[in-house]
Design an enzyme around this catalytic site. Structure first.
Site, PDB file in Angstrom:
ATOM      1  N   HIS A  48       0.823  -1.212   0.000  1.00  0.00           N
ATOM      2  CA  HIS A  48       0.000   0.000   0.000  1.00  0.00           C
ATOM      3  C   HIS A  48       0.857   1.264   0.000  1.00  0.00           C
ATOM      4  O   HIS A  48       0.354   2.326   0.318  1.00  0.00           O
ATOM      5  CB  HIS A  48      -0.913   0.002   1.231  1.00  0.00           C
ATOM      6  N   LYS A  81      -2.524  -8.859  -6.850  1.00  0.00           N
ATOM      7  CA  LYS A  81      -2.844  -9.916  -7.820  1.00  0.00           C
ATOM      8  C   LYS A  81      -4.076 -10.655  -7.323  1.00  0.00           C
ATOM      9  O   LYS A  81      -4.307 -10.765  -6.122  1.00  0.00           O
ATOM     10  CB  LYS A  81      -1.681 -10.899  -7.931  1.00  0.00           C
ATOM     11  N   ASN A  83      -1.358 -14.699 -25.230  1.00  0.00           N
ATOM     12  CA  ASN A  83      -1.296 -13.278 -25.600  1.00  0.00           C
ATOM     13  C   ASN A  83       0.142 -12.740 -25.573  1.00  0.00           C
ATOM     14  O   ASN A  83       0.616 -12.150 -26.539  1.00  0.00           O
ATOM     15  CB  ASN A  83      -2.211 -12.481 -24.656  1.00  0.00           C
ATOM     16  N   SER A 141      -1.747  -0.294 -18.908  1.00  0.00           N
ATOM     17  CA  SER A 141      -2.884  -0.257 -17.983  1.00  0.00           C
ATOM     18  C   SER A 141      -2.949   1.088 -17.271  1.00  0.00           C
ATOM     19  O   SER A 141      -4.030   1.643 -17.043  1.00  0.00           O
ATOM     20  CB  SER A 141      -2.744  -1.342 -16.914  1.00  0.00           C
TER      21      SER A 141
HETATM   22  N1  GLU Z   1      -1.147  -9.233 -15.409  1.00  0.00           N
HETATM   23  C1  GLU Z   1      -0.198  -8.309 -15.941  1.00  0.00           C
HETATM   24  C2  GLU Z   1       1.111  -8.392 -15.191  1.00  0.00           C
HETATM   25  O1  GLU Z   1       1.437  -9.406 -14.616  1.00  0.00           O
HETATM   26  C3  GLU Z   1      -0.762  -6.896 -16.072  1.00  0.00           C
HETATM   27  C4  GLU Z   1      -1.191  -6.226 -14.812  1.00  0.00           C
HETATM   28  C5  GLU Z   1      -1.929  -4.918 -15.009  1.00  0.00           C
HETATM   29  O2  GLU Z   1      -2.053  -4.454 -16.124  1.00  0.00           O
HETATM   30  O3  GLU Z   1      -2.371  -4.361 -13.995  1.00  0.00           O
HETATM   31  O4  GLU Z   1       1.916  -7.491 -15.213  1.00  0.00           O
END
Ligand code: GLU
Length: 472
Positions: free
Chosen positions: A66, A108, A235, A364
């Site tokens: 955090h 996650k 992907n 993102s």
């Molecule tokens: N799952 C992806 C990663 O492991 C993208 C995470 C995201 O875009 O927040 O980095």
């Protein structure tokens, strides 16, 4: 694929952090705080199957740090999901964001299901139910925690998540920013789907551009004719392979969980992907040799090996047999701690996950910004820029009496589209971070790029805590 019950991704990540901390002066309490997962949410919910039976589904969301909010990280649908894995992946997100200087803490999520065993209706039910569990505990929100796609999920799942979130928060004007990786029609962003793979390509391109490093490995600079083996054609693997090939590299092997393809003359990635989508396997693909036990492909001779599937693939068992000169970790955690030691001793260069696959979370971040500002990038200034550049080109032509050709004219006048700006931001992030990481490695006189990346990341997180006055 290799699987070991004893293995804990979280412990491996903590141990990488300890390695980096040896090169730093950190308050031991601060180091401990940085390593721990701040919040762990584990829950169960029942799903009624099509045949009337019930399955109890295990879900997780872990917010590792955090020190910056919101926290950020994907949601994984896989039967291998467990608490240690989600903890490890969330910790990696913290270091990844800090490493490439994206202002999020790490998180996650995971759902322990095999998505291939469920139809679309069931997947929608599971995704919406998982989301409402997160809403119930305030584990999701544009300012709290922002999920994204990961292994086994994609834009479709993100669309279900945002729709569920909005139903529970009808007046939240920023609701669209509760999740990223959404379809374009649902306020996603241009380039997010291919972002991780494009970042992998940029990272490897930067690595092979450094002459003194390539000399040490006995390689020439540049991607041209570099022989590549990829593990995983999802992907990330697909787009990594596509951009690497377009830049002149040659993909000679592709390993999937149900078999691989080998062809020293080079594999046409788009053609192979098409075959895989239609047949769900590489078996029967005529343009290469089918390899039943695909993990063996990782041990073949190549210049760059790109594991783009799951963690725990290169272990102390197979590491001694790896012959690649460079390993680019497109997946999260594909090389164990023990394996990395062996690889570094063999003189192999490892480009670490927390840097190399950061393109996804970088874009993102742009999507989240777009959603908060509720305007797409380029929308306001594109035409204004075009008019200005047109005026400039006309003035130069009038002053010199010379005319630009049409191609030059178009290139100068073109205003930046959303896609142009996303790619520019991604390039800037990946290029800067690579050279910062490599410089840190050289300054500290260490072999491991991973340790250098962790030093950079931990430094930024530590400053954040000390500037809050929490630690001395
Ligand atoms: N799952 C992806 C990663 O492991 C993208 C995470 C995201 O875009 O927040 O980095």
């Amino acid at each position: 694929m290799a699987h070991n019950e004893e293995y804990s991704l979280f412990e491996d990540v903590c141990s990488f952090v300890d390695d980096a901390a040896q090169h730093m002066e950190l308050h031991p309490g601060l180091l401990d705080q940085i390593k721990q997962c701040n919040s762990i949410y584990k829950f169960h919910f029942p799903i009624r199957m099509e045949d009337g039976s019930y399955q109890v589904v295990k879900g997780y969301r872990v917010q590792h740090s955090h020190h910056k909010l919101p926290t950020k990280g994907g949601i994984r649908f896989s039967e291998m999901v467990n608490e240690q894995e989600v903890m490890g992946l969330s910790a990696l997100m913290t270091y990844k964001c800090a490493m490439v200087n994206i202002p999020f803490g790490g998180a996650k999520g995971g759902v322990n299901i095999d998505p291939l065993k469920h139809n679309t209706r069931q997947l929608e039910k599971i995704t919406r139910r998982y989301t409402s569990e997160l809403i119930k505990k305030k584990f999701i929100g544009p300012a709290i925690d922002v999920p994204a796609p990961d292994y086994g999920t994609g834009a479709r799942e993100m669309a279900w998540i945002v729709d569920t979130y909005e139903a529970f928060n009808p007046e939240a004007i920023n609701a669209k920013a509760c999740v990223t990786g959404k379809p374009l029609s649902q306020h996603g962003i241009e380039g997010r789907t291919e972002a991780t793979g494009m970042g992998v390509y940029i990272g490897i391109r930067e690595a092979v551009s450094v002459e003194e490093d390539m000399k040490e490995l006995g390689l020439t600079t540049g991607l041209k004719d570099k022989k590549i083996i990829i593990q995983g054609l999802g992907n990330v693997g697909f787009y990594s392979a596509k951009y690497l090939t377009e830049a002149g590299a040659k993909v000679i092997g592709v390993a999937e969980w149900n078999g691989g393809i080998w062809n020293e003359d080079g594999i046409d990635i788009e053609d192979l992907k098409k075959y895989q989508v239609e047949n769900k396997t590489f078996k029967g693909y005529g343009k290469g040799k089918f390899v039943e036990n695909s993990i063996d492909l990782l041990e073949n001779t190549c210049d760059v090996l790109v594991p783009a599937a799951l963690e725990n693939q290169i272990t102390s068992e197979n590491a001694p047999r790896i012959q690649a000169k460079i390993i680019g970790e497109a997946a999260n955690g594909p090389i164990t701690k023990e394996a990395e030691k062996i690889l570094l001793e063999k003189g192999i260069m490892v480009i670490p996950d927390m840097y190399l696959n950061a393109g996804g979370v970088t874009v993102s971040y742009f999507e989240w910004l777009k959603n908060l500002s509720r305007v797409s990038f380029g929308k306001l200034e594109k035409r204004y820029d075009m008019e200005k550049y047109k005026f400039l080109v006309d003035s130069i032509e009038n002053a010199t009496g010379d005319a630009f050709n049409q191609e030059q004219r178009d290139a100068i006048i073109k205003g930046a589209s959303e896609r142009d700006l996303v790619i520019s931001g991604l390039e800037e992030t990946m290029v800067t971070a690579y050279h910062d990481m490599n410089q840190k490695r050289k300054d500290k006189k260490i072999k491991s790029l991973r340790t250098a990346a962790f030093i950079l990341a931990i430094d930024r997180i530590a400053v954040s805590y000390t500037d809050m006055g929490i630690f001395p």
